[in-house]
Write a protein that holds these residues in place. Sequence first.
Motif, PDB file in Angstrom:
ATOM      1  N   HIS A  30       0.863  -1.182   0.000  1.00  0.00           N
ATOM      2  CA  HIS A  30       0.000   0.000   0.000  1.00  0.00           C
ATOM      3  C   HIS A  30       0.896   1.228   0.000  1.00  0.00           C
ATOM      4  CE1 HIS A  30       1.074  -0.563   4.199  1.00  0.00           C
ATOM      5  NE2 HIS A  30       0.732   0.688   4.432  1.00  0.00           N
ATOM      6  N   GLY A  31       0.309   2.394  -0.075  1.00  0.00           N
ATOM      7  CA  GLY A  31       1.119   3.598  -0.139  1.00  0.00           C
ATOM      8  C   GLY A  31       0.620   4.707   0.756  1.00  0.00           C
ATOM      9  N   HIS A  32       1.473   5.703   0.917  1.00  0.00           N
ATOM     10  CA  HIS A  32       1.144   6.876   1.723  1.00  0.00           C
ATOM     11  C   HIS A  32       1.614   8.140   1.018  1.00  0.00           C
ATOM     12  CE1 HIS A  32       0.109   4.483   5.251  1.00  0.00           C
ATOM     13  NE2 HIS A  32       1.215   3.787   5.054  1.00  0.00           N
ATOM     14  N   SER A  33       0.931   9.218   1.291  1.00  0.00           N
ATOM     15  CA  SER A  33       1.383  10.545   0.886  1.00  0.00           C
ATOM     16  C   SER A  33       2.120  11.117   2.094  1.00  0.00           C
ATOM     17  CB  SER A  33       0.181  11.435   0.522  1.00  0.00           C
ATOM     18  OG  SER A  33      -0.473  10.923  -0.602  1.00  0.00           O
ATOM     19  N   TYR A  34       3.414  10.834   2.151  1.00  0.00           N
ATOM     20  CA  TYR A  34       4.223  11.246   3.297  1.00  0.00           C
ATOM     21  C   TYR A  34       4.468  12.744   3.281  1.00  0.00           C
ATOM     22  CZ  TYR A  34       5.467   6.371   4.321  1.00  0.00           C
ATOM     23  OH  TYR A  34       5.434   5.042   4.657  1.00  0.00           O
ATOM     24  N   LYS A  35       4.510  13.316   4.478  1.00  0.00           N
ATOM     25  CA  LYS A  35       4.908  14.708   4.668  1.00  0.00           C
ATOM     26  C   LYS A  35       6.067  14.693   5.658  1.00  0.00           C
ATOM     27  CE  LYS A  35       0.392  16.775   3.784  1.00  0.00           C
ATOM     28  NZ  LYS A  35      -0.433  15.580   3.613  1.00  0.00           N
ATOM     29  N   LEU A  36       7.172  15.291   5.260  1.00  0.00           N
ATOM     30  CA  LEU A  36       8.369  15.316   6.094  1.00  0.00           C
ATOM     31  C   LEU A  36       8.713  16.752   6.448  1.00  0.00           C
ATOM     32  CD1 LEU A  36      10.887  13.825   7.282  1.00  0.00           C
ATOM     33  CD2 LEU A  36      11.984  14.213   5.053  1.00  0.00           C
ATOM     34  N   SER A  37       8.807  17.028   7.750  1.00  0.00           N
ATOM     35  CA  SER A  37       9.259  18.333   8.234  1.00  0.00           C
ATOM     36  C   SER A  37      10.674  18.163   8.777  1.00  0.00           C
ATOM     37  CB  SER A  37       8.348  18.860   9.341  1.00  0.00           C
ATOM     38  OG  SER A  37       7.051  19.087   8.845  1.00  0.00           O
ATOM     39  N   VAL A  38      11.592  18.950   8.250  1.00  0.00           N
ATOM     40  CA  VAL A  38      12.997  18.880   8.637  1.00  0.00           C
ATOM     41  C   VAL A  38      13.356  20.173   9.367  1.00  0.00           C
ATOM     42  CG1 VAL A  38      15.369  18.686   7.803  1.00  0.00           C
ATOM     43  CG2 VAL A  38      13.520  17.442   6.621  1.00  0.00           C
ATOM     44  N   THR A  39      13.777  20.050  10.611  1.00  0.00           N
ATOM     45  CA  THR A  39      14.146  21.217  11.414  1.00  0.00           C
ATOM     46  C   THR A  39      15.623  21.136  11.766  1.00  0.00           C
ATOM     47  OG1 THR A  39      11.915  21.360  12.340  1.00  0.00           O
ATOM     48  CG2 THR A  39      13.659  22.531  13.519  1.00  0.00           C
ATOM     49  N   VAL A  40      16.348  22.195  11.410  1.00  0.00           N
ATOM     50  CA  VAL A  40      17.765  22.304  11.765  1.00  0.00           C
ATOM     51  C   VAL A  40      17.916  23.467  12.742  1.00  0.00           C
ATOM     52  CG1 VAL A  40      18.543  21.305   9.585  1.00  0.00           C
ATOM     53  CG2 VAL A  40      18.334  23.795   9.789  1.00  0.00           C
ATOM     54  N   ILE A  41      19.036  23.481  13.448  1.00  0.00           N
ATOM     55  CA  ILE A  41      19.277  24.530  14.429  1.00  0.00           C
ATOM     56  C   ILE A  41      20.701  25.067  14.264  1.00  0.00           C
ATOM     57  CG2 ILE A  41      19.978  22.911  16.247  1.00  0.00           C
ATOM     58  CD1 ILE A  41      18.496  24.773  18.258  1.00  0.00           C
ATOM     59  N   GLY A  42      20.825  26.362  14.421  1.00  0.00           N
ATOM     60  CA  GLY A  42      22.132  26.997  14.328  1.00  0.00           C
ATOM     61  C   GLY A  42      22.000  28.486  14.553  1.00  0.00           C
ATOM     62  N   LYS A  43      23.119  29.166  14.454  1.00  0.00           N
ATOM     63  CA  LYS A  43      23.130  30.622  14.615  1.00  0.00           C
ATOM     64  C   LYS A  43      23.103  31.281  13.239  1.00  0.00           C
ATOM     65  CE  LYS A  43      25.723  30.602  18.972  1.00  0.00           C
ATOM     66  NZ  LYS A  43      25.074  29.377  19.339  1.00  0.00           N
ATOM     67  N   PRO A  44      22.338  32.347  13.087  1.00  0.00           N
ATOM     68  CA  PRO A  44      22.372  33.073  11.816  1.00  0.00           C
ATOM     69  C   PRO A  44      23.787  33.573  11.514  1.00  0.00           C
ATOM     70  CG  PRO A  44      20.515  33.805  13.154  1.00  0.00           C
ATOM     71  CD  PRO A  44      21.378  32.929  14.027  1.00  0.00           C
ATOM     72  N   ILE A  45      24.166  33.538  10.254  1.00  0.00           N
ATOM     73  CA  ILE A  45      25.488  34.003   9.828  1.00  0.00           C
ATOM     74  C   ILE A  45      25.609  35.497  10.144  1.00  0.00           C
ATOM     75  CG2 ILE A  45      26.961  34.379   7.813  1.00  0.00           C
ATOM     76  CD1 ILE A  45      25.639  31.743   6.689  1.00  0.00           C
ATOM     77  N   SER A  46      26.653  35.857  10.883  1.00  0.00           N
ATOM     78  CA  SER A  46      26.800  37.242  11.349  1.00  0.00           C
ATOM     79  C   SER A  46      27.736  38.073  10.478  1.00  0.00           C
ATOM     80  CB  SER A  46      27.274  37.255  12.799  1.00  0.00           C
ATOM     81  OG  SER A  46      28.508  36.560  12.906  1.00  0.00           O
ATOM     82  N   ASP A  47      28.421  37.433   9.543  1.00  0.00           N
ATOM     83  CA  ASP A  47      29.339  38.131   8.647  1.00  0.00           C
ATOM     84  C   ASP A  47      28.536  38.836   7.555  1.00  0.00           C
ATOM     85  OD1 ASP A  47      31.165  38.946   6.732  1.00  0.00           O
ATOM     86  OD2 ASP A  47      32.002  36.933   6.400  1.00  0.00           O
ATOM     87  N   ASN A  48      28.482  40.172   7.617  1.00  0.00           N
ATOM     88  CA  ASN A  48      27.636  40.898   6.667  1.00  0.00           C
ATOM     89  C   ASN A  48      28.205  40.951   5.251  1.00  0.00           C
ATOM     90  OD1 ASN A  48      29.603  42.833   6.925  1.00  0.00           O
ATOM     91  ND2 ASN A  48      28.272  44.382   7.860  1.00  0.00           N
ATOM     92  N   THR A  49      29.374  40.344   5.029  1.00  0.00           N
ATOM     93  CA  THR A  49      29.904  40.233   3.668  1.00  0.00           C
ATOM     94  C   THR A  49      29.523  38.894   3.034  1.00  0.00           C
ATOM     95  OG1 THR A  49      32.030  39.302   4.368  1.00  0.00           O
ATOM     96  CG2 THR A  49      31.869  41.715   4.263  1.00  0.00           C
ATOM     97  N   ASN A  50      28.965  38.003   3.835  1.00  0.00           N
ATOM     98  CA  ASN A  50      28.546  36.688   3.350  1.00  0.00           C
ATOM     99  C   ASN A  50      27.194  36.840   2.647  1.00  0.00           C
ATOM    100  OD1 ASN A  50      27.406  33.988   3.251  1.00  0.00           O
ATOM    101  ND2 ASN A  50      28.901  33.384   4.798  1.00  0.00           N
ATOM    102  N   VAL A  51      27.048  36.231   1.482  1.00  0.00           N
ATOM    103  CA  VAL A  51      25.777  36.345   0.739  1.00  0.00           C
ATOM    104  C   VAL A  51      24.618  35.701   1.502  1.00  0.00           C
ATOM    105  CG1 VAL A  51      26.848  36.508  -1.537  1.00  0.00           C
ATOM    106  CG2 VAL A  51      26.254  34.247  -0.624  1.00  0.00           C
ATOM    107  N   LYS A  52      24.925  34.855   2.478  1.00  0.00           N
ATOM    108  CA  LYS A  52      23.887  34.208   3.289  1.00  0.00           C
ATOM    109  C   LYS A  52      23.727  34.911   4.650  1.00  0.00           C
ATOM    110  CE  LYS A  52      23.886  30.764   0.229  1.00  0.00           C
ATOM    111  NZ  LYS A  52      22.831  30.386  -0.658  1.00  0.00           N
ATOM    112  N   TYR A  53      24.211  36.133   4.741  1.00  0.00           N
ATOM    113  CA  TYR A  53      24.153  36.926   5.972  1.00  0.00           C
ATOM    114  C   TYR A  53      22.740  36.910   6.551  1.00  0.00           C
ATOM    115  CZ  TYR A  53      24.201  41.189   8.889  1.00  0.00           C
ATOM    116  OH  TYR A  53      24.087  42.084   9.914  1.00  0.00           O
ATOM    117  N   GLY A  54      22.652  36.615   7.857  1.00  0.00           N
ATOM    118  CA  GLY A  54      21.367  36.611   8.549  1.00  0.00           C
ATOM    119  C   GLY A  54      20.621  35.291   8.466  1.00  0.00           C
ATOM    120  N   MET A  55      21.141  34.326   7.717  1.00  0.00           N
ATOM    121  CA  MET A  55      20.476  33.021   7.576  1.00  0.00           C
ATOM    122  C   MET A  55      21.186  31.977   8.428  1.00  0.00           C
ATOM    123  SD  MET A  55      20.010  32.669   3.478  1.00  0.00           S
ATOM    124  CE  MET A  55      19.026  33.819   2.527  1.00  0.00           C
ATOM    125  N   VAL A  56      20.413  31.050   8.970  1.00  0.00           N
ATOM    126  CA  VAL A  56      20.998  29.855   9.590  1.00  0.00           C
ATOM    127  C   VAL A  56      21.493  28.963   8.460  1.00  0.00           C
ATOM    128  CG1 VAL A  56      20.513  27.771  10.941  1.00  0.00           C
ATOM    129  CG2 VAL A  56      19.580  29.977  11.673  1.00  0.00           C
TER     130      VAL A  56
END
Length: 151
Positions: A30-56
């Motif tokens: 049989h089958g299922h319509s699976y839903k997966l929630s993925v949660t990661v944890i970290g500190k937002p990037i604090s280097d304002n020269t990084n293109v990912k600045y402010g993102m975990v």
Amino acid sequence: MGNNIRITKKFAFETGHALYGYDGKCKNVHGHSYKLSVTVIGKPISDNTNVKYGMVIDFGDLKKIVKEEIVSVFDHATVFNKNTPHIELAKELESRGHNVLLVDYQPTSEMMVLDFAKKISHRLPSHISLHSLKLQETDSSFAQWFAYDNI
């Protein structure tokens, strides 16, 4: 020490399975319509020269990891425990062109979420940790994995 943020991204995929030796309906394919929630944890990037600045982590980067490790592998596949007589059924389905996935565990939500945790953890950048996973099999049934339960 503070400023840890949890980031969650949700995914959906369709997967078939059968539970060998089970005493209920789920012994049938049989089958299922699976839903997966993925949660990661970290500190937002604090280097304002990084293109990912402010993102975990960039949601797109997390999406790429989970798609490659889980969604593209499990979506529209039928999962069987390769250590059971289901191996014969799997071979027959494969010979007919079906997408079959053989795993070394009983493909319950509980065991799948353990497998997913290992696969996702190995791909995360070193400054980010997997916090939790929630794998929903149906609207009312799900398995959860939390890092702090597995220290």
